[in-house]
Design a protein around this motif. Structure first.
Motif, PDB file in Angstrom:
ATOM      1  N   SER A  93       0.835  -1.209   0.000  1.00 29.00           N
ATOM      2  CA  SER A  93       0.000   0.000   0.000  1.00 29.00           C
ATOM      3  C   SER A  93       0.861   1.248   0.000  1.00 29.00           C
ATOM      4  CB  SER A  93      -0.911   0.015   1.220  1.00 29.00           C
ATOM      5  OG  SER A  93      -1.857  -1.014   1.133  1.00 29.00           O
TER       6      SER A  93
ATOM      7  N   LEU B 182       2.144   1.736  -3.492  1.00 26.92           N
ATOM      8  CA  LEU B 182       1.090   2.272  -4.355  1.00 26.92           C
ATOM      9  C   LEU B 182       0.871   3.745  -4.080  1.00 26.92           C
ATOM     10  CD1 LEU B 182      -1.328   1.899  -6.347  1.00 26.92           C
ATOM     11  CD2 LEU B 182      -2.715   1.278  -4.361  1.00 26.92           C
TER      12      LEU B 182
ATOM     13  N   ASN C 203     -15.299   7.294  -8.844  1.00 29.43           N
ATOM     14  CA  ASN C 203     -14.892   5.966  -8.362  1.00 29.43           C
ATOM     15  C   ASN C 203     -14.185   5.131  -9.430  1.00 29.43           C
ATOM     16  OD1 ASN C 203     -15.929   6.159  -5.673  1.00 29.43           O
ATOM     17  ND2 ASN C 203     -17.956   6.127  -6.591  1.00 29.43           N
TER      18      ASN C 203
ATOM     19  N   ASP D 208     -11.953   7.157   2.811  1.00 27.01           N
ATOM     20  CA  ASP D 208     -10.693   6.583   3.285  1.00 27.01           C
ATOM     21  C   ASP D 208     -10.000   5.744   2.222  1.00 27.01           C
ATOM     22  OD1 ASP D 208     -12.058   5.791   6.576  1.00 27.01           O
ATOM     23  OD2 ASP D 208     -11.233   7.631   5.743  1.00 27.01           O
ATOM     24  N   TYR D 209     -10.782   5.076   1.427  1.00 22.34           N
ATOM     25  CA  TYR D 209     -10.212   4.159   0.432  1.00 22.34           C
ATOM     26  C   TYR D 209     -10.778   4.500  -0.949  1.00 22.34           C
ATOM     27  CZ  TYR D 209      -8.483   1.504   4.358  1.00 22.34           C
ATOM     28  OH  TYR D 209      -7.829   1.128   5.506  1.00 22.34           O
ATOM     29  N   PRO D 210     -10.152   5.465  -1.608  1.00 27.56           N
ATOM     30  CA  PRO D 210     -10.674   5.872  -2.914  1.00 27.56           C
ATOM     31  C   PRO D 210     -10.242   4.882  -3.981  1.00 27.56           C
ATOM     32  CG  PRO D 210      -8.676   7.050  -2.419  1.00 27.56           C
ATOM     33  CD  PRO D 210      -8.918   6.143  -1.247  1.00 27.56           C
ATOM     34  N   ASN D 211     -10.508   5.259  -5.213  1.00 25.45           N
ATOM     35  CA  ASN D 211     -10.022   4.441  -6.323  1.00 25.45           C
ATOM     36  C   ASN D 211      -8.498   4.343  -6.235  1.00 25.45           C
ATOM     37  OD1 ASN D 211      -8.922   4.451  -9.365  1.00 25.45           O
ATOM     38  ND2 ASN D 211     -10.832   3.290  -9.232  1.00 25.45           N
ATOM     39  N   LYS D 212      -8.002   3.259  -6.714  1.00 24.20           N
ATOM     40  CA  LYS D 212      -6.568   2.975  -6.658  1.00 24.20           C
ATOM     41  C   LYS D 212      -5.706   4.115  -7.210  1.00 24.20           C
ATOM     42  CE  LYS D 212      -3.985  -0.920  -8.351  1.00 24.20           C
ATOM     43  NZ  LYS D 212      -4.024  -2.199  -9.034  1.00 24.20           N
TER      44      LYS D 212
ATOM     45  N   TYR E 211      -5.116   6.935  -4.569  1.00 28.36           N
ATOM     46  CA  TYR E 211      -4.765   6.509  -3.205  1.00 28.36           C
ATOM     47  C   TYR E 211      -3.374   7.076  -2.895  1.00 28.36           C
ATOM     48  CZ  TYR E 211      -3.823   3.368   0.704  1.00 28.36           C
ATOM     49  OH  TYR E 211      -3.522   2.846   1.928  1.00 28.36           O
TER      50      TYR E 211
ATOM     51  N   HIS F 181      -3.612   9.220   2.573  1.00 27.97           N
ATOM     52  CA  HIS F 181      -4.650   8.214   2.857  1.00 27.97           C
ATOM     53  C   HIS F 181      -4.064   7.120   3.733  1.00 27.97           C
ATOM     54  CE1 HIS F 181      -6.603   9.822  -0.884  1.00 27.97           C
ATOM     55  NE2 HIS F 181      -7.677   9.624  -0.166  1.00 27.97           N
ATOM     56  N   LEU F 182      -2.872   6.725   3.336  1.00 27.70           N
ATOM     57  CA  LEU F 182      -2.221   5.634   4.054  1.00 27.70           C
ATOM     58  C   LEU F 182      -1.937   6.036   5.500  1.00 27.70           C
ATOM     59  CD1 LEU F 182      -0.916   2.857   3.937  1.00 27.70           C
ATOM     60  CD2 LEU F 182       1.143   3.924   3.026  1.00 27.70           C
TER      61      LEU F 182
END
Lengths: 752, 269
Positions: free
Chosen positions: B46, B49, B132, B218-222, B225, B229-230
């Protein structure tokens, strides 16, 4: 003129008699006034006082402004008012009804309200058959008595006809007042034969405002700020004084209703009374007197104990608090004898809270509230601060609130006890943030299989669920065979004829239930989830959706009994009972639901229900998960709270939702017949719910001992899956695409 | 000077040192773990990414922003007689709008049921779930540019106004054209402005997290990210060590090139 000694004595005695009469009429006995300054013996915590002789009924008690205690009672058909200037040790008759007004032989007095020097009462005329033919009302203020011409509405025959609450009330020709109290502003709050409450101008008898009441007989009522409070034998309710609208969502009323002791009372018909005296709101029942305080409901006196004798058979009729003195009038329900008690409230008032405990819950948990109330009553020197992260009106997100909590935990300013239901407790457990409860929770008392999930690798018990919730599906015969997996449920749904009609909200609830039942239990502690399971779930939801009818019918069809041709997916068993061939679900969070479901399926062979905990994956929801912060400096106190919450006494309170995580308590709840309030849940079917026998209860306890698949909720994964599934219901996106989108998000989450 | 120094030390320096300290220990038992936390962070998928996305965002947005804002600034400087305060206010206006309001606007535009898809549907073109999907990266870039363009223009204009006109006049006398003037006079004189604008733009690029978080949670599209966020999610899960190690790494990664760039340009000047 020569006055003989005899004549002199006669003259003096006449003078004295006249003086005595005059002092009686004014209600102020000089002798009593002197005695008023005498202090009561406070060496005893509670004393039984003598009541005036020969009284039949005690209607009311009030402490007047100068400290004189006044009792309003009846002797036969007459009313008598007694005053005591020495705190109930002796009584002097201040008035009797022959002094006050002319009353016919067939008249009987009742329904008093008294407030210092004011009294209001009614006098009823009875006919030969014992029915009420007429009512007269009187108002006395400072010795002046006037009749009050009340204009009450007509008796509402339609309301009385089908309502069993009125069954005990004899027929009467006129509407009259049954119960009454003075309001804060000196007017009258009176309940009539329709059980409606009226706010009446005491001077002219006109009704200023009426409050329609459909909750039954009002035991007590009070004006409190802008609210009119009423107590029935089930609950306390409130109305807005000015608009007449019922307040359905009021924090004060919730707090009063949630008082634990209220829920644990013996099965009296009526034992909740409330009173507003000197700007303090009181609630009292057989267990004692409680008052509304800043941080909750606190107990003023405890009547369970030895000091007040065998009061469990007594009903507290009235209570007055004046300075440090508490006076109680109680009636023994067996013998109909009245008693009066004095209690010293000095210690209670002046006692400072010695210890404090803080409990935190992300969302409000009513079970925890009840436990806190009970704990504070049991340990009055411990104050519990209950903090809720997200409440009504709070727009913060879960993440933000959890971050705030984490900040407090990091700085050692966190709460002592955490209600872990919606918190990242696996993270807390891994990081050693929770205290070991192994020595606190006695292994033989709880269900070890339920606690297993909260053990660390070193066998420490880091959290304990206080309640267990089961899941049930209800539908047609054959449902049970199809309930083992989500794909089997989909096949069942496919076979259902015709359309399913429910609202968007109901469909979302069904989606959530199926997710909780079949997907959530399969998510491992590492939050890994199988694609195949996800695919089956999405497919099932789409099948369900494809069978849907539409929202504009959602309310009308439910009420329209003619609409029974289709198959209805409902959200509670009432509709399942009313409509044919429905499929519905329940989170089984109250004990009596299982017997109800048994009754439904026994009565109708086409219906079937199944507990999902009966399947191969014995799923259940652990709820009210309690843990103690490892950084807490009040570990022992926190353990005391948890021990108390897990005790049989608290856990067997069947007003707490869910099943108890305590074997003995579960058996008590299953076999308990005290509150048989569910027998008339449905007027058309007229269920009679029978408590479990001992062997049935044992069998049910064994069922709990086999539970092995907890639904350990992860709110993020749930949100992602439900949102993505919900957005794709129309079917224009392939299931595989939806699943891969979900998996992508979950993978990022897991990889963190 | 001393009060400011004390303030900076208390509010910035000490917490920063504390973070570095946490990066080398286990926060819960206070044991020294060396570089373990850094290893966990660097090897975390993560994090990789998020770092990739953050870098991609910077590499995409900064050049576009700098070039576009410079072009507009130069045009305005040459063709508009006086850049009044009104103009500057208009340029700075996007910065003054609260982020929540901006996000609301983007939602109205880019939501699945939003205005843009509505226009597409009018022309029978299938709409896209902009927020999204992978297109969310484009929305963020657009949002960043829209917000920071005006500010960068103002900075450039300030830099341009410091270049004496006589240099241009002298160059024209020597036969220099527009292109030569721009390359050999304007750009070299804007070096310091470039440095300031670039640093500020890079710092602002991290603030895009607010839009991303409000738009997509908290967890958007990849594709969007980001590192924040992390960190946000690590803090929720009390992964303090990873957060501290990640923050330390990030500060090193940002600080080194900025300092190097600063020294390089200072030397040249």
């Amino acid at each position: 003129m020569h006055v003989t000694k005899t004549r002199l004595a006669l003259i003096i005695s006449v003078i004295l008699a006249v003086c005595g009469m005059l002092s009686g009429c004014t209600g102020f006995d000089e002798a009593n006034k002197e005695n008023a300054s005498k202090e009561i013996d406070r060496s005893e915590e509670i004393k039984e006082l003598l009541l005036p002789e020969n009284i039949d009924t005690v209607f009311d008690m009030v402490v007047m402004e100068d400290g004189i205690l006044r009792l309003v009672a009846t002797i036969g058909n007459e009313v008598a008012i007694y005053d005591s200037g020495d705190k109930g040790n002796t009584w002097e008759e201040a008035y009797n009804s022959t002094d006050l007004f002319e009353k016919a032989e067939n008249e009987k007095v009742g329904a008093y309200a008294s407030k210092s020097n004011e009294i209001f009462w009614k006098s009823l005329e009875y006919n030969e058959d014992g029915g009420v033919e007429g009512a007269k009302y009187y108002y006395m203020k400072e010795s002046k008595i006037v009749p009050v011409n009340l204009k009450l509405p007509e008796i509402d025959k339609a309301k009385r006809e089908h309502n069993e609450e009125f069954e005990w009330l004899p027929e009467s020709a006129v509407n009259y007042i049954l119960n009454t109290e003075f309001s804060d502003d000196g007017n009258l709050l009176a309940m009539d034969e329709n059980f409606d409450l009226h706010y009446i101008n005491i001077e002219n008898g006109e009704i200023n405002k009426s409050y329609e009441n459909n909750h039954g007989y009002i035991l007590g009522c009070s004006q409190y700020n802008d609210m009119i409070l009423m107590a029935t034998n089930h609950e306390i309710l409130s109305w807005d004084m000015n608009t007449g609208e019922e307040n359905e969502d009021d924090e004060l009323i919730d707090r009063l209703n949630n008082t634990y002791v209220k829920e644990s009372i013996p099965s009296f018909e009526s034992n909740i009374v409330l009173k507003h005296e000197r700007e303090q709101l009181y609630v009292f029942n057989s267990f004692g007197l409680f008052r509304n305080a800043e941080n909750g409901v606190e107990q003023v006196c405890d009547l369970k104990g030895e000091g007040a004798g065998e009061l469990l058979q007594q009903y507290i009729l009235d209570a007055e608090v004046y300075n440090k003195d508490l006076y109680l009038i109680a009636i023994n329900m067996q013998s109909n004898q009245y008693s009066m008690y004095w209690m010293d409230t000095t210690e209670k008032d002046e006692e400072s809270v010695k210890e404090e405990l803080t409990i935190y819950s992300l969302y409000n948990n009513q079970n925890v509230e009840l436990a806190i109330n009970a704990f504070e009553i049991e340990y009055p020197n411990i104050k519990v601060n209950y903090k809720v992260g997200i409440s009504d009106g709070n727009i913060a997100t879960e993440t933000d609130v959890i971050k705030n909590l984490n900040t407090e935990i990091m700085t050692n300013k966190g709460p002592d006890i955490l209600v872990l239901d919606d918190l990242p407790y696996t993270s807390y457990m891994e990081k050693g943030l929770l205290m070991d409860l192994a020595e606190t929770i006695k292994a033989d008392k709880y269900f070890a299989n339920v606690v297993e999930q909260f053990k660390s690798s070193e066998d420490e018990i880091l959290a304990v669920p206080s309640r267990i919730v089961l899941l049930a599906l209800e539908g047609e015969v054959g449902l049970g065979e199809s309930s083992d997996s989500i794909s089997a449920i989909e096949e069942y749904i496919k076979k259902v004829d015709n359309q399913m009609n429910y609202s968007e909200e109901e469909f979302m609830q069904m989606m959530e239930f199926l997710y909780s039942s079949y997907v959530e239990p399969m998510i491992g502690t590492d939050t890994e989830i199988e694609e195949k399971l996800l695919t089956e779930y999405i497919s099932c939801i789409r099948t369900l959706y494809s069978k849907c009818g539409y929202p504009e019918l959602s309310d009308s069809w439910r009420n329209n009994s003619a609409e029974k041709n289709g198959v209805y997916v409902t959200v509670n068993y009432f509709n399942w009972v009313a409509d044919d061939r429905a499929i519905t679900f329940d989170y089984v969070d109250f004990v009596k639901l299982i017997p109800i479901l048994n009754e439904i399926t026994n009565a109708d062979e086409s219906k079937e229900y199944c507990l999902l905990s009966d399947n191969s994956e014995k799923v259940y929801i652990p709820a009210g998960i309690l843990g103690i912060s490892a950084a807490s400096k009040k570990g022992e106190l926190a353990k005391k709270f948890i021990n108390f919450t897990m005790s049989k006494k608290v856990q067997s309170n069947d007003n707490i939702t869910g099943f108890p995580n305590n074997k003995e308590a579960l058996k008590v709840c299953l076999q308990d017949d005290r509150h048989n309030v569910y027998t008339n849940i449905d007027e058309t079917t007229g269920f009679q719910i029978h408590p479990y026998t001992e062997s049935e209860a044992d069998k049910f306890v064994s069922h709990f001992e086999e539970l092995n698949k907890p639904i350990l909720r992860d709110s993020y994964i749930k949100k992602v899956i439900l949102e993505s599934a919900g957005n794709s219901l129309a079917g224009d996106i392939a299931v595989s695409s939806v699943v891969s989108e979900i998996m992508e998000k979950i993978n990022i989450y897991n990889q963190e | 000077m001393l009060p400011s120094l004390i303030g900076v030390i208390c509010i910035l320096v000490i917490p920063y040192i504390n973070v570095i300290f946490y990066a080398f220990i286990n926060v819960w038992n206070r044991k020294f773990v060396g570089f373990d936390n850094f290893k966990r962070v660097i090897l975390n998928d993560s994090f990789q990414l998020a770092a990739y996305n953050s870098l991609k965002f910077i590499v995409t947005c900064i050049p576009i922003l700098l070039v576009l804002s410079l072009i507009i600034a130069v045009y305005l400087h040459e063709h508009v007689a006086a850049i009044t305060n009104t103009f500057k206010s208009i340029f700075l206006f996007p910065l003054s709008i609260p982020v929540v309001s901006i996000v609301l606007l983007w939602r109205l535009l880019f939501d699945d049921q939003g205005f843009l898809n509505g226009i597409f549907n009018t022309f029978s073109i299938k709409g896209v779930d902009w927020i999204n999907s992978k297109y969310s990266f484009g929305i963020l870039v657009f949002s960043y540019l829209w917000k920071n363009l005006g500010y960068s223009i103002v900075l450039w204009l300030a830099g341009l106004s410091t270049i004496p006109k006589q240099i241009y006049e002298a160059a024209r006398v020597d036969g220099a054209g527009d292109k030569e003037c721009f390359c050999y006079i304007t750009l070299p004189n804007l070096r310091s402005t470039l440095f300031v604008t670039m640093v500020i733009s890079i710092i602002n690029s991290f603030k895009i997290f607010r839009e991303a978080y409000l738009l997509a949670g908290d967890y958007p599209n990849k594709s969007i990210y980001m590192l924040q966020h992390l960190f946000n999610n690590w803090f929720r899960d009390l992964d303090i060590e990873k957060m501290s190690a990640g923050a330390t790494l990030l500060s090193i990664i940002l600080l080194v090139p900025i300092v190097a760039l600063y020294k390089c340009w200072n030397t040249k000047e």
